[in-house]
Design an enzyme around this catalytic site. Sequence first.
Site, PDB file in Angstrom:
ATOM      1  N   SER A 115       0.825  -1.218   0.000  1.00  0.00           N
ATOM      2  CA  SER A 115       0.000   0.000   0.000  1.00  0.00           C
ATOM      3  C   SER A 115       0.856   1.264   0.000  1.00  0.00           C
ATOM      4  O   SER A 115       0.465   2.279  -0.589  1.00  0.00           O
ATOM      5  CB  SER A 115      -0.952   0.000   1.196  1.00  0.00           C
ATOM      6  OG  SER A 115      -0.242  -0.141   2.401  1.00  0.00           O
ATOM      7  N   CYS A 156      -6.704  -6.572   0.254  1.00  0.00           N
ATOM      8  CA  CYS A 156      -5.460  -6.495   1.013  1.00  0.00           C
ATOM      9  C   CYS A 156      -4.893  -5.069   0.981  1.00  0.00           C
ATOM     10  O   CYS A 156      -5.465  -4.183   1.610  1.00  0.00           O
ATOM     11  CB  CYS A 156      -4.486  -7.547   0.515  1.00  0.00           C
ATOM     12  SG  CYS A 156      -3.298  -7.994   1.792  1.00  0.00           S
ATOM     13  N   ARG A 180      -1.748  -2.207   9.227  1.00  0.00           N
ATOM     14  CA  ARG A 180      -0.953  -2.909   8.215  1.00  0.00           C
ATOM     15  C   ARG A 180      -0.243  -4.099   8.852  1.00  0.00           C
ATOM     16  O   ARG A 180       0.255  -4.011   9.971  1.00  0.00           O
ATOM     17  CB  ARG A 180       0.109  -1.989   7.605  1.00  0.00           C
ATOM     18  CG  ARG A 180      -0.462  -0.920   6.702  1.00  0.00           C
ATOM     19  CD  ARG A 180       0.642  -0.081   6.073  1.00  0.00           C
ATOM     20  NE  ARG A 180       1.501  -0.892   5.230  1.00  0.00           N
ATOM     21  CZ  ARG A 180       2.825  -0.814   5.207  1.00  0.00           C
ATOM     22  NH1 ARG A 180       3.459   0.030   5.993  1.00  0.00           N
ATOM     23  NH2 ARG A 180       3.520  -1.597   4.414  1.00  0.00           N
ATOM     24  N   ILE A 182      -2.066 -12.815   2.940  1.00  0.00           N
ATOM     25  CA  ILE A 182      -0.617 -12.595   2.782  1.00  0.00           C
ATOM     26  C   ILE A 182      -0.265 -11.241   3.399  1.00  0.00           C
ATOM     27  O   ILE A 182      -0.682 -10.201   2.887  1.00  0.00           O
ATOM     28  CB  ILE A 182      -0.226 -12.598   1.280  1.00  0.00           C
ATOM     29  CG1 ILE A 182      -0.663 -13.905   0.614  1.00  0.00           C
ATOM     30  CG2 ILE A 182       1.277 -12.377   1.131  1.00  0.00           C
ATOM     31  CD1 ILE A 182      -0.527 -13.895  -0.906  1.00  0.00           C
ATOM     32  N   ARG A 183       0.484 -11.278   4.486  1.00  0.00           N
ATOM     33  CA  ARG A 183       0.811 -10.030   5.217  1.00  0.00           C
ATOM     34  C   ARG A 183      -0.440  -9.154   5.296  1.00  0.00           C
ATOM     35  O   ARG A 183      -0.421  -7.965   4.966  1.00  0.00           O
ATOM     36  CB  ARG A 183       1.973  -9.282   4.552  1.00  0.00           C
ATOM     37  CG  ARG A 183       3.305  -9.972   4.764  1.00  0.00           C
ATOM     38  CD  ARG A 183       4.454  -9.251   4.103  1.00  0.00           C
ATOM     39  NE  ARG A 183       4.246  -9.146   2.663  1.00  0.00           N
ATOM     40  CZ  ARG A 183       4.063  -8.012   2.006  1.00  0.00           C
ATOM     41  NH1 ARG A 183       4.107  -6.870   2.642  1.00  0.00           N
ATOM     42  NH2 ARG A 183       3.879  -8.023   0.718  1.00  0.00           N
ATOM     43  N   HIS A 189      -6.930 -12.317  -0.389  1.00  0.00           N
ATOM     44  CA  HIS A 189      -6.744 -12.270  -1.848  1.00  0.00           C
ATOM     45  C   HIS A 189      -7.734 -13.215  -2.529  1.00  0.00           C
ATOM     46  O   HIS A 189      -7.391 -14.361  -2.803  1.00  0.00           O
ATOM     47  CB  HIS A 189      -5.318 -12.696  -2.206  1.00  0.00           C
ATOM     48  CG  HIS A 189      -4.276 -11.677  -1.923  1.00  0.00           C
ATOM     49  ND1 HIS A 189      -3.792 -10.816  -2.882  1.00  0.00           N
ATOM     50  CD2 HIS A 189      -3.631 -11.363  -0.779  1.00  0.00           C
ATOM     51  CE1 HIS A 189      -2.881 -10.024  -2.345  1.00  0.00           C
ATOM     52  NE2 HIS A 189      -2.762 -10.340  -1.066  1.00  0.00           N
ATOM     53  N   GLU A 206      -8.566 -13.344  -5.489  1.00  0.00           N
ATOM     54  CA  GLU A 206      -8.150 -13.649  -6.875  1.00  0.00           C
ATOM     55  C   GLU A 206      -7.158 -14.802  -6.918  1.00  0.00           C
ATOM     56  O   GLU A 206      -6.827 -15.279  -8.000  1.00  0.00           O
ATOM     57  CB  GLU A 206      -7.552 -12.390  -7.530  1.00  0.00           C
ATOM     58  CG  GLU A 206      -6.114 -12.041  -7.172  1.00  0.00           C
ATOM     59  CD  GLU A 206      -5.922 -11.444  -5.776  1.00  0.00           C
ATOM     60  OE1 GLU A 206      -6.888 -11.406  -4.981  1.00  0.00           O
ATOM     61  OE2 GLU A 206      -4.776 -11.039  -5.481  1.00  0.00           O
TER      62      GLU A 206
HETATM   63  N1  GLN Z   1       1.215  -5.588   3.872  1.00  0.00           N
HETATM   64  C1  GLN Z   1       0.810  -4.983   2.634  1.00  0.00           C
HETATM   65  C2  GLN Z   1       0.595  -3.498   2.816  1.00  0.00           C
HETATM   66  O1  GLN Z   1       0.691  -2.983   3.879  1.00  0.00           O
HETATM   67  C3  GLN Z   1      -0.433  -5.633   2.060  1.00  0.00           C
HETATM   68  C4  GLN Z   1      -0.124  -7.043   1.661  1.00  0.00           C
HETATM   69  C5  GLN Z   1      -0.914  -7.538   0.494  1.00  0.00           C
HETATM   70  O2  GLN Z   1      -1.538  -6.774  -0.225  1.00  0.00           O
HETATM   71  N2  GLN Z   1      -0.832  -8.824   0.284  1.00  0.00           N
HETATM   72  O3  GLN Z   1       0.314  -2.818   1.882  1.00  0.00           O
END
Ligand code: GLN
Length: 195
Positions: free
Chosen positions: A49, A79, A108, A137-138, A173, A175
């Site tokens: 982001s 995300c 985040r 994912i994160r 996600h 997708e």
């Molecule tokens: N951690 C990412 C962020 O802060 C987002 C991770 C993702 O889009 N898979 O933007």
Amino acid sequence: MHKVGVLALQGASRAHAEALSALGAHPVEVRTPDDLAGIDGLVLPGGESTTISKLLELSGLFEPVAERLAAGMPVLGTCAGLILLASEVLDGRPDQRCFAVLDVAVRRNGFGRQVDSFETDLDVDGLPGAAFPAVFIRAPVVERVGEGVEVLASVDGKPVLCRQGAVLAAAFHPELSGDLRLHQFFLANHRFLEG
Ligand code: GLN
């Protein structure tokens, strides 16, 4: 056929475009302000982001996208896309900007770093059939939800799919799991699959 933009500055745009085409919409990669002409909706993909925020400014897209969103253009954010739509970002970079069309506070990487990525089956309000396989994912954690926000799915009591008017935002996600139902839900809600 309805044109749906997919922001393609950084991150996972291709799988979104493929999902939209498979469902009968016309995906348009958005990299410049001109690419916004004629689109009926927009997908903000996952990625980073902070980087996407910077590229939105450099490309001159931030203001025109903000205007379209404020005018009610339907948007699906996933995300990092959710972070960009939020009204408050925790643990962000000080110069990171967001569109503030989803009244949530989001942290985040609240679900942990890359090694903490996981997949889980979600019960989603309004999505018929089996649980939805969701890849995190994160992923960001939504820590506060405003009054006008509907929570359509949660993990351990944490909202992971939120809707506010024409804004649909997932911490995961959709997708990446090969299940098109969430994209279909987005397109069908705005009648993008008709005519
Ligand atoms: N951690 C990412 C962020 O802060 C987002 C991770 C993702 O889009 N898979 O933007």
